[in-house]
Design a protein around this motif. Structure first.
Motif, short mmCIF file in Angstrom:
data_model
loop_
_atom_site.label_atom_id
_atom_site.label_comp_id
_atom_site.label_asym_id
_atom_site.label_seq_id
_atom_site.Cartn_x
_atom_site.Cartn_y
_atom_site.Cartn_z
N LEU A 32 -10.53 -8.07 -2.87
CA LEU A 32 -10.79 -6.66 -2.63
C LEU A 32 -9.55 -5.94 -2.14
CD1 LEU A 32 -13.71 -7.67 -2.96
CD2 LEU A 32 -14.35 -6.17 -1.04
N HIS A 33 -9.52 -4.65 -2.37
CA HIS A 33 -8.39 -3.84 -1.94
C HIS A 33 -8.31 -3.77 -0.42
CE1 HIS A 33 -6.75 0.05 -0.50
NE2 HIS A 33 -5.87 -0.06 -1.48
N SER A 34 -9.48 -3.56 0.25
CA SER A 34 -9.45 -3.30 1.68
C SER A 34 -10.79 -3.58 2.34
CB SER A 34 -9.07 -1.83 1.95
OG SER A 34 -9.87 -0.95 1.17
N VAL A 35 -10.73 -3.83 3.64
CA VAL A 35 -11.91 -3.88 4.49
C VAL A 35 -11.74 -2.83 5.58
CG1 VAL A 35 -12.52 -6.28 4.05
CG2 VAL A 35 -10.91 -5.74 5.91
N TRP A 36 -12.88 -2.25 6.00
CA TRP A 36 -12.84 -1.14 6.95
C TRP A 36 -13.77 -1.44 8.11
CZ3 TRP A 36 -9.77 3.21 5.78
CH2 TRP A 36 -9.18 3.15 4.50
N LYS A 37 -13.30 -1.20 9.33
CA LYS A 37 -14.09 -1.47 10.53
C LYS A 37 -14.52 -0.17 11.18
CE LYS A 37 -15.95 -3.83 13.90
NZ LYS A 37 -16.64 -2.66 14.53
N GLY A 62 -8.43 -1.37 7.43
CA GLY A 62 -8.49 0.04 7.77
C GLY A 62 -9.45 0.36 8.89
N THR A 63 -9.06 1.30 9.74
CA THR A 63 -9.98 1.83 10.73
C THR A 63 -10.89 2.82 10.03
OG1 THR A 63 -8.42 3.58 11.33
CG2 THR A 63 -8.37 1.57 12.65
#
Length: 333
Positions: A32-37, A62-63
């Protein structure tokens, strides 16, 4: 090419911290490109991402979304620079103005001048992450001069979680990316055009703005169960105040009824209050084939990065399915 990101499940999904990290590792392995929290009144988003930076290798972190009221611009910039260093350049800073209830009742701050505060925060963050001397004199913040001691290698992309017209215009003028949520799919492309036109008016290349919508998502061999998951998520988000955002989009009184019922504790009735129109316009759900077609509509509407937001009611195996399918979709685009 459209890429895929994933909003990490956390304590609000009854997922313990070690399991949240495991989902990040799974997303990393899936490509995946990104994970966000997310960050509300539970785990600290920046601290969690710092841990994730050490157990992943390629996925961006990412936030999503850090409030400009809960941290000073300098601290946001320092946090972003720290995550950038820990992750070898994979950090993304998603910021937003949050909401009056969270800002005032949880953080004890006055919800004043939110858009001006947001704009000045972005400008200060850019100075901080660039390193060197930081000095800024604005209407809300008066900072420096002081020297950023941490060595930084590159700027951290700033994504704005804009909702209203003025905030979307600010995104085009100042931010690197746009993190919209709960915008109708049928009018999504028009909002994208607005953001890109704002960038063009500001003398920027509109294609430099990464459009990254958060989409409530559930994937299951049983389409009815998947739909139940996104209905629950919509009901919960209406209770968080997003019903006010939807007033202008022609959903009638369904968002407000879901808000009131969920807040009163009648969650089943709140889920039932979510209209079919809301499900069709605001979510992606069904089998892998179903969601592929639905995601394609967002891609054709101008999304560069689709961020899947799983239901807080979903089980761990269901959440794992979402990550795995997103990875397969990433490989095929």
């Amino acid at each position: 090419m459209t890429e895929f990101g994933f909003v990490l499940p956390d304590e609000f999904s009854h997922v313990p911290l070690d399991q949240t990290l495991e989902f990040a590792r799974r997303a990393d392995e899936a490509g995946l490109h990104s994970v966000w929290k997310q960050e509300a009144s539970g785990t600290n988003g920046v601290a969690t991402l710092a841990a994730i930076s050490q157990c992943t290798s390629t996925v961006r972190i990412g936030t999503g979304v850090a409030s400009v009221f809960s941290r000073s611009p300098s601290l946001l910039g320092m946090s972003a620079a720290t995550l950038q260093g820990l992750s070898n350049g994979r950090a993304l800073l998603g910021i937003g103005v949050s909401s009056p209830p969270l800002v005032e009742r949880w953080h004890g701050c006055e919800f004043d001048h939110p858009l001006r505060r947001l704009r000045e925060t972005i400008e200060i963050v850019r100075q901080v992450t660039a390193g060197g001397t930081v000095e800024y004199h604005g209407e809300v913040f008066d900072v420096g001069p002081y020297t950023m001691a941490l060595e930084t290698n590159e700027d951290v992309p700033v994504f704005n979680a804009a909702i209203g017209d003025a905030n979307r215009a600010l995104t085009g003028e100042f931010a690197d990316g746009w993190l919209p949520a709960f915008l109708p799919r049928s009018t999504f492309s028009a909002f994208v055009d607005d953001v890109r036109e704002s960038a063009r008016t500001a003398g920027r290349d509109p294609d430099e703005i990464t459009v990254a919508p958060w989409i409530p998502t559930a994937i299951d061999d049983d389409p009815d169960r998947a739909e139940r998951r996104v209905r629950y998520l919509l009901a919960q988000e209406m209770a968080m105040g997003y019903n006010e955002q939807l007033d202008e989009h022609g959903f009638g009184d369904a968002p407000d009824r879901a808000h009131d019922l969920f807040r009163d504790g009648d969650r089943e009735a709140a889920v039932a209050a979510i209209s079919d129109q809301m499900v069709d316009e605001l979510t992606v759900s069904g089998t892998e084939s179903d969601v592929r077609d639905q995601f394609d509509r967002y891609a054709h509407g101008g999304a560069d990065l689709i961020i899947a937001m799983p239901s807080m009611e979903a089980s761990v195996p269901e959440l794992e399915t979402v990550v795995d399918v997103l990875g397969e979709l990433s490989d095929s685009t």
